[in-house]
Scaffold this active site. Structure first.
Site, short mmCIF file in Angstrom:
data_model
loop_
_atom_site.label_atom_id
_atom_site.label_comp_id
_atom_site.label_asym_id
_atom_site.label_seq_id
_atom_site.Cartn_x
_atom_site.Cartn_y
_atom_site.Cartn_z
N ALA A 1 -0.83 -2.28 -5.56
CA ALA A 1 -1.96 -2.03 -6.47
C ALA A 1 -2.64 -0.75 -6.03
CB ALA A 1 -2.95 -3.18 -6.42
N ARG A 2 -3.16 -0.02 -7.00
CA ARG A 2 -3.89 1.21 -6.67
C ARG A 2 -5.30 1.23 -7.25
NH1 ARG A 2 0.27 5.47 -9.23
NH2 ARG A 2 -1.03 6.77 -7.92
N GLN B 1 -6.21 -3.97 -10.91
CA GLN B 1 -4.80 -4.38 -10.88
C GLN B 1 -4.60 -5.60 -9.99
OE1 GLN B 1 -2.73 -0.73 -9.77
NE2 GLN B 1 -2.34 -0.28 -11.92
N THR C 1 0.81 -1.23 0.00
CA THR C 1 0.00 0.00 0.00
C THR C 1 0.85 1.28 0.00
OG1 THR C 1 -0.15 -0.06 2.41
CG2 THR C 1 -1.92 -1.15 1.19
N TRP C 2 2.01 1.20 -0.58
CA TRP C 2 2.85 2.41 -0.68
C TRP C 2 2.14 3.45 -1.58
CZ3 TRP C 2 8.56 2.24 -2.94
CH2 TRP C 2 9.10 3.54 -2.96
N TYR D 1 4.49 5.94 4.45
CA TYR D 1 3.80 5.99 3.15
C TYR D 1 2.70 7.06 3.19
CZ TYR D 1 5.96 1.40 2.19
OH TYR D 1 6.84 0.36 2.00
N GLN E 1 11.96 -8.29 5.19
CA GLN E 1 11.30 -7.74 4.00
C GLN E 1 12.41 -7.16 3.12
OE1 GLN E 1 8.18 -4.24 2.64
NE2 GLN E 1 7.68 -5.42 4.46
N1 LIG Z 1 10.39 -2.15 2.80
C1 LIG Z 1 10.63 -1.31 1.82
O1 LIG Z 1 11.60 -0.53 1.84
C2 LIG Z 1 9.70 -1.31 0.64
C3 LIG Z 1 10.10 -0.70 -0.56
C4 LIG Z 1 9.24 -0.79 -1.64
C5 LIG Z 1 8.01 -1.41 -1.52
N2 LIG Z 1 7.63 -1.96 -0.33
C6 LIG Z 1 6.31 -2.63 -0.16
O2 LIG Z 1 6.08 -3.51 -1.23
C7 LIG Z 1 4.89 -3.15 -1.94
C8 LIG Z 1 5.02 -3.54 -3.39
O3 LIG Z 1 6.08 -2.90 -4.02
P1 LIG Z 1 5.87 -1.68 -5.01
O4 LIG Z 1 4.50 -1.13 -4.81
O5 LIG Z 1 7.06 -0.82 -4.86
O6 LIG Z 1 6.04 -2.32 -6.45
P2 LIG Z 1 5.30 -3.41 -7.34
O7 LIG Z 1 4.39 -4.24 -6.53
O8 LIG Z 1 6.37 -4.06 -8.11
O9 LIG Z 1 4.48 -2.46 -8.34
C9 LIG Z 1 3.29 -1.86 -7.94
C10 LIG Z 1 2.79 -0.88 -8.98
O10 LIG Z 1 2.68 -1.49 -10.26
C11 LIG Z 1 1.51 -0.99 -10.93
N3 LIG Z 1 0.62 -2.15 -11.12
C12 LIG Z 1 0.18 -3.02 -10.19
N4 LIG Z 1 -0.62 -3.96 -10.73
C13 LIG Z 1 -0.67 -3.70 -12.03
C14 LIG Z 1 -1.35 -4.32 -13.10
N5 LIG Z 1 -2.10 -5.41 -12.92
N6 LIG Z 1 -1.20 -3.78 -14.33
C15 LIG Z 1 -0.42 -2.68 -14.51
N7 LIG Z 1 0.23 -2.03 -13.51
C16 LIG Z 1 0.10 -2.55 -12.28
C17 LIG Z 1 0.89 0.05 -10.02
O11 LIG Z 1 1.40 1.34 -10.33
P3 LIG Z 1 0.88 2.22 -11.59
O12 LIG Z 1 -0.52 1.84 -11.87
O13 LIG Z 1 1.04 3.62 -11.13
O14 LIG Z 1 1.85 1.92 -12.70
C18 LIG Z 1 1.40 -0.36 -8.66
O15 LIG Z 1 1.44 0.68 -7.73
C19 LIG Z 1 4.75 -1.64 -1.64
O16 LIG Z 1 3.45 -1.16 -1.88
C20 LIG Z 1 5.15 -1.63 -0.18
O17 LIG Z 1 4.08 -2.12 0.63
C21 LIG Z 1 8.47 -1.93 0.74
#
Ligand SMILES: NC(=O)c1ccc[n+]([C@@H]2O[C@H](COP(=O)([O-])OP(=O)(O)OC[C@H]3O[C@@H](n4cnc5c(N)ncnc54)[C@H](OP(=O)(O)O)[C@@H]3O)[C@@H](O)[C@H]2O)c1
Length: 335
Positions: A296-297, A301, A31-32, A72, A189
């Site tokens: 996901a937003r 998605q 949920t970032w 976040y 994580q």
């Molecule tokens: N511990 C840490 O330092 C850290 C760092 C990063 C993340 N995290 C956690 O991990 C989670 C997941 O990582 P993430 O959000 O960075 O990256 P991710 O899961 O690789 O990508 C998520 C993004 O991809 C796009 N998306 C998702 N589903 C899709 C679909 N079906 N079709 C097209 N686009 C899609 C969306 O953005 P758009 O629609 O805008 O393209 C979404 O926000 C975060 O939300 C957070 O909770 C933790």
């Protein structure tokens, strides 16, 4: 190790989080981006109602845990999660993070002192509207010299019943070893995707040998591995979308990444799946991994990506992907 959860009549595979009593669905909701726009690491504007629908839809689909963090949206993501789960009788497993604090101008700092962690946990409980946090994680090991103090504080918070289990995020093996004697670490994580494989070197082995859970973030590398990005879309990202500054979305990587995605598309389509699903199934192929945190937003998605939690890639497809990743590394002169 592997079992099934039956949430809202949907069956989804779960894996046990290391030595803890938590069974996590193989996909967790990240949920970032839901934190919304207007802060240093935002993903551009986000509609809160859409965010709440996304969270509720994820739970309907059988996802049983949500990852968030205090930082976040500077508290906003936790507030939205709190609103989305407020009226639920069966609450999902909630994981959040501490150690990133901000001032009134939105400047973000790493703080791990006892007083700061204690005030952070109270603020998170309030925003999330829960009495206990299931998994509390130190977001970043910064400042490094404060990690022992933070961990000792978190161990006390477990005894006080504010936290169920505690894990770390973005820690090295050496940093985890330093805090293990204070209190056993439940989980790590860490980033993991086809483009970011550093945890394969030491961390996965260490976690497995120490029966720690592993939850992976950015499996679709923030969206570049979904197959839905083009050069034009990158150029038109909102001004406050931090991905504008991310090297994976800039040359020379951008061209190599878009080429990789085109090659992945044929593997995905041959299996009747999408590139986003392939990217997630690929990280879940590792037995050390408990769950992939998938951002996901919009409800559509997560509806698309949740399917990846059940997809076991064939050895042949894994080998083909390895060759494609090798080709990308060589094209970019990466080791
Ligand atoms: N511990 C840490 O330092 C850290 C760092 C990063 C993340 N995290 C956690 O991990 C989670 C997941 O990582 P993430 O959000 O960075 O990256 P991710 O899961 O690789 O990508 C998520 C993004 O991809 C796009 N998306 C998702 N589903 C899709 C679909 N079906 N079709 C097209 N686009 C899609 C969306 O953005 P758009 O629609 O805008 O393209 C979404 O926000 C975060 O939300 C957070 O909770 C933790």
């Amino acid at each position: 190790m592997f079992s099934c959860s039956n949430i809202n009549e949907k069956i989804m595979q779960t894996r046990k989080l290391g030595w803890t009593g938590l069974n996590l669905s193989t996909i967790g909701l990240g949920t970032w981006a839901i934190g919304g726009g207007g802060w240093k690491f935002s993903w551009g504007p986000q509609d809160d109602r859409e965010s709440i629908s996304t969270i509720q839809h994820a739970l309907e689909l059988g996802i049983n845990w949500i990852d968030t963090a205090a930082v976040y949206g500077l508290g906003h993501s936790e507030e939205i999660v709190g609103k989305a789960i407020k009226r639920l009788r069966d609450k999902p497993i909630i994981a959040t993070k501490c150690g990133r604090v901000w001032d009134k101008d939105g400047n973000i700092f790493g703080r791990l002192r006892k007083k700061s962690i204690r005030s952070e946990v109270e603020a998170s409980l309030k925003r999330l509207k829960v009495e206990i946090i299931d998994l509390y994680q130190i977001h970043w090991p910064e400042p490094d010299e404060e990690i022992e103090e933070a961990w000792a504080t978190i161990a006390d918070l477990i005894k006080e019943g504010k936290i169920r289990y505690a894990g770390v995020s973005n820690f090295s093996v050496e940093q985890i070893k330093r805090i293990q004697p204070i209190h056993p670490v439940a989980s790590l994580q860490a980033p993991y995707s086809m483009l970011e494989r550093r945890i394969e070197e030491k961390l996965l082995k260490y976690c497995s040998e120490n029966n720690m859970g592993v939850v992976l973030y950015s499996p679709m590398q923030k969206g570049i591995l979904t197959g839905k990005f083009t050069r034009e879309r990158v150029r038109n990202l909102p001004k406050d979308d931090h991905r504008r500054r991310d090297p994976h979305f800039q040359e020379p990587e951008l061209s190599a990444n878009l080429k990789l995605v085109e090659d992945l598309r044929s593997i995905a389509e041959k299996n009747g799946k999408t590139v986003a699903q392939l990217a997630i199934a690929w990280v879940l192929r590792r037995p050390e991994v408990t769950s992939a945190i998938v951002g996901a937003r919009h409800p559509s998605q997560i509806r698309e990506t949740v399917v990846a939690g059940e997809w076991v890639l064939s050895k042949k497809d894994i080998a083909t992907i390895e060759a494609l990743l090798d080709r990308r590394r060589k094209a970019l002169n990466l080791s």
